[in-house]
Design a protein around this motif. Structure first.
Motif, PDB file in Angstrom:
ATOM      1  N   ALA A 219       0.932  -1.162  -0.078  1.00  0.00           N
ATOM      2  CA  ALA A 219       0.039  -0.198   0.010  1.00  0.00           C
ATOM      3  C   ALA A 219       0.973   1.133  -0.182  1.00  0.00           C
ATOM      4  O   ALA A 219       0.528   2.336  -0.576  1.00  0.00           O
ATOM      5  CB  ALA A 219      -1.009   0.096   1.239  1.00  0.00           C
ATOM      6  N   ILE A 220       1.777   1.258   0.972  1.00  0.00           N
ATOM      7  CA  ILE A 220       2.964   2.217   1.073  1.00  0.00           C
ATOM      8  C   ILE A 220       3.698   2.572  -0.392  1.00  0.00           C
ATOM      9  O   ILE A 220       3.684   3.770  -0.743  1.00  0.00           O
ATOM     10  CB  ILE A 220       3.683   2.134   2.140  1.00  0.00           C
ATOM     11  N   GLU A 221       4.089   1.527  -1.076  1.00  0.00           N
ATOM     12  CA  GLU A 221       4.712   1.926  -2.146  1.00  0.00           C
ATOM     13  C   GLU A 221       3.973   2.277  -3.319  1.00  0.00           C
ATOM     14  O   GLU A 221       4.515   2.817  -4.213  1.00  0.00           O
ATOM     15  CB  GLU A 221       5.363   0.189  -2.636  1.00  0.00           C
ATOM     16  N   ARG A 222       2.662   1.884  -3.278  1.00  0.00           N
ATOM     17  CA  ARG A 222       1.768   2.404  -4.405  1.00  0.00           C
ATOM     18  C   ARG A 222       1.712   3.881  -4.271  1.00  0.00           C
ATOM     19  O   ARG A 222       1.527   4.712  -5.309  1.00  0.00           O
ATOM     20  CB  ARG A 222       0.204   1.487  -4.312  1.00  0.00           C
ATOM     21  N   LEU A 223       1.251   4.266  -2.820  1.00  0.00           N
ATOM     22  CA  LEU A 223       1.181   5.745  -2.604  1.00  0.00           C
ATOM     23  C   LEU A 223       2.394   6.572  -3.062  1.00  0.00           C
ATOM     24  O   LEU A 223       2.277   7.766  -3.714  1.00  0.00           O
ATOM     25  CB  LEU A 223       0.767   5.864  -1.233  1.00  0.00           C
ATOM     26  N   ARG A 224       3.549   6.121  -2.656  1.00  0.00           N
ATOM     27  CA  ARG A 224       4.913   6.555  -2.852  1.00  0.00           C
ATOM     28  C   ARG A 224       4.802   6.878  -4.398  1.00  0.00           C
ATOM     29  O   ARG A 224       5.188   8.106  -4.837  1.00  0.00           O
ATOM     30  CB  ARG A 224       5.834   5.933  -2.431  1.00  0.00           C
ATOM     31  N   ALA A 225       4.519   5.941  -5.300  1.00  0.00           N
ATOM     32  CA  ALA A 225       4.735   5.782  -6.705  1.00  0.00           C
ATOM     33  C   ALA A 225       3.917   7.007  -7.301  1.00  0.00           C
ATOM     34  O   ALA A 225       4.027   7.584  -8.145  1.00  0.00           O
ATOM     35  CB  ALA A 225       4.402   4.588  -7.259  1.00  0.00           C
TER      36      ALA A 225
ATOM     37  N   ASP B 197      -4.751 -12.121   1.947  1.00  0.00           N
ATOM     38  CA  ASP B 197      -5.657 -11.658   1.517  1.00  0.00           C
ATOM     39  C   ASP B 197      -5.472 -10.811   0.428  1.00  0.00           C
ATOM     40  O   ASP B 197      -4.962  -9.868   0.536  1.00  0.00           O
ATOM     41  CB  ASP B 197      -6.854 -10.887   2.823  1.00  0.00           C
ATOM     42  N   PRO B 198      -5.908 -11.049  -0.782  1.00  0.00           N
ATOM     43  CA  PRO B 198      -5.315 -10.272  -1.781  1.00  0.00           C
ATOM     44  C   PRO B 198      -5.889  -8.741  -1.832  1.00  0.00           C
ATOM     45  O   PRO B 198      -5.663  -8.001  -2.492  1.00  0.00           O
ATOM     46  CB  PRO B 198      -5.850 -11.044  -3.202  1.00  0.00           C
ATOM     47  N   ASP B 199      -7.095  -8.618  -0.999  1.00  0.00           N
ATOM     48  CA  ASP B 199      -7.808  -7.464  -0.930  1.00  0.00           C
ATOM     49  C   ASP B 199      -6.963  -6.528   0.334  1.00  0.00           C
ATOM     50  O   ASP B 199      -7.181  -5.296   0.320  1.00  0.00           O
ATOM     51  CB  ASP B 199      -9.055  -7.404  -0.377  1.00  0.00           C
ATOM     52  N   ALA B 200      -6.280  -7.085   1.037  1.00  0.00           N
ATOM     53  CA  ALA B 200      -5.553  -6.292   2.172  1.00  0.00           C
ATOM     54  C   ALA B 200      -4.810  -5.213   1.883  1.00  0.00           C
ATOM     55  O   ALA B 200      -4.867  -4.112   2.401  1.00  0.00           O
ATOM     56  CB  ALA B 200      -4.536  -7.456   2.990  1.00  0.00           C
TER      57      ALA B 200
ATOM     58  N   ARG C 132      -6.205   2.708   0.830  1.00  0.00           N
ATOM     59  CA  ARG C 132      -7.445   3.268   0.961  1.00  0.00           C
ATOM     60  C   ARG C 132      -7.307   4.073   2.175  1.00  0.00           C
ATOM     61  O   ARG C 132      -7.839   5.300   2.508  1.00  0.00           O
ATOM     62  CB  ARG C 132      -8.711   2.629   0.626  1.00  0.00           C
ATOM     63  N   ALA C 133      -6.935   3.626   3.187  1.00  0.00           N
ATOM     64  CA  ALA C 133      -6.892   4.005   4.703  1.00  0.00           C
ATOM     65  C   ALA C 133      -5.741   5.261   4.609  1.00  0.00           C
ATOM     66  O   ALA C 133      -6.101   6.054   5.376  1.00  0.00           O
ATOM     67  CB  ALA C 133      -6.363   2.923   5.705  1.00  0.00           C
ATOM     68  N   ILE C 134      -4.610   4.910   3.934  1.00  0.00           N
ATOM     69  CA  ILE C 134      -3.737   6.131   3.968  1.00  0.00           C
ATOM     70  C   ILE C 134      -4.257   7.299   3.481  1.00  0.00           C
ATOM     71  O   ILE C 134      -4.194   8.422   4.039  1.00  0.00           O
ATOM     72  CB  ILE C 134      -2.437   5.570   3.275  1.00  0.00           C
ATOM     73  N   LEU C 135      -5.159   7.136   2.399  1.00  0.00           N
ATOM     74  CA  LEU C 135      -5.677   8.288   1.589  1.00  0.00           C
ATOM     75  C   LEU C 135      -6.620   8.733   2.364  1.00  0.00           C
ATOM     76  O   LEU C 135      -6.758  10.190   2.475  1.00  0.00           O
ATOM     77  CB  LEU C 135      -6.297   7.776   0.223  1.00  0.00           C
TER      78      LEU C 135
END
Length: 317
Positions: free
Chosen positions: A32-38, A208-211, A217-220
């Motif tokens: 999740a963090i790497e996605r947001l960083r990008a 869990d693939p949704d985790a 979404r929580a970071i956002l």
């Protein structure tokens, strides 16, 4: 090496720290963090005010090993080493890096996952109090933060129930050090001790693939709550989650203690329901109506086997 990404807006504002990978086998927060960083690097989101710091993998050794711990649990006994005293293990060296980082922030979101099946949930600290265990004065802000994460449940009462587990171990004859309660203190407890506030988000089961999406979404959601990024004009209000309080802990006495079924976190139980069988044949039954939390059929003898949680009257603003 600990990798840290910092983003600073030109306008002053909140100082938010997001951690992932405190436990090496919990990868959803890192993803999740790497996605947001990008996306921040690519201009998809713009930081309007404040400071955002991202640590995708807080425990690199445990991640390389693919295990929960490198040499010990990083999220226990989380405090800097005494001045002049060398770090006893790898996780203590990491703690000595993370503590000053937490000191420079006021809000912490720590992303985790869990072993058993079950839905995502958030964990918060105590209500405002001046007690000796965990004095706190920012419960309203912390509750508001937890509510924004979008989980169906929020759980309180961690350090109280950890203290109860220690009392059980002492009653069973185990000799505990005077500072044994400190082993129950993790990243968020440290943040609260420094005057800030923080929430642990359990994004779901490890695989869990949704985790990762839950974590992203929580970071956002936190960034929008703190007005650090723009919110969509039609963003719906956050739902009111069910609030539960940890009400009991049961220790595993023997490696042959077994559950009578595959329990999932938040499975409901009624008082007297059969939960497990001890190695000697003794039945373990639910002490109250409520829910099972963190059932662990891999727990070592003397460790926490599962927790109970009951409905709480706490209201999250």
């Amino acid at each position: 090496m600990l990798r840290v990404h910092a983003f600073c807006a030109l306008e002053p504002g909140p100082r938010l720290l997001v951690l992932g990978g405190v436990h090496g086998d919990e990868t959803c927060g890192s993803m999740a963090i790497e996605r947001l960083r990008a996306e921040l690097d690519g201009g998809m989101h713009a930081l309007r005010r404040g400071q955002l710091t991202l640590v995708p993998v807080a425990n690199p050794l445990a991640r390389r090993k693919g295990t929960r711990e490198g040499e010990r649990n990083l999220n226990r006994n989380f405090r800097p080493s005494p001045a002049g005293q060398p770090a006893a293990d790898y996780e203590t060296r990491i703690t000595d890096l993370l503590c000053p980082l937490i000191d420079r922030h006021e809000v912490l979101l720590d992303l985790h996952s869990f072993e058993s099946d079950g839905e995502a949930f958030a964990m918060i600290g105590p209500r405002d109090n001046r007690g000796a265990l965990e004095p706190f004065a920012r419960a309203r802000e912390e509750g508001r933060l937890a509510r924004q994460l979008g989980t169906p449940r929020v759980v309180e009462g961690w350090l109280d129930i950890y203290a109860e587990g220690l009392a059980q171990r002492a009653a069973a004859g185990e000799t505990l050090p005077d500072d044994a309660i400190d082993f129950g203190r993790g990243t968020n407890e440290y943040m609260r001790s420094r005057g800030g506030y923080g929430v642990t988000l359990e994004c779901g089961q490890h695989r869990d693939p949704d985790a990762p999406e839950v974590g992203y979404r929580a970071i956002l959601a936190v960034l929008r709550l703190l007005a650090m990024i723009d919110a969509p004009p039609d963003e719906p209000p956050a739902p009111h989650p069910q609030v539960l309080r940890l009400a009991g802990v049961v220790l595993r006495h023997d490696a042959q203690d077994r559950f009578v079924r595959d329990w999932a976190t938040f499975d409901p139980v009624r008082c007297g329901d059969l939960i497990g069988i001890r190695a000697g044949g003794e039945e373990v039954r639910a002490a109250c109506d409520g829910h099972i939390v963190f059932p662990n059929d891999r727990a070592l003898a003397g460790a926490e086997w599962f927790y109970y949680a009951r409905a709480s009257e706490r209201v999250l603003d």
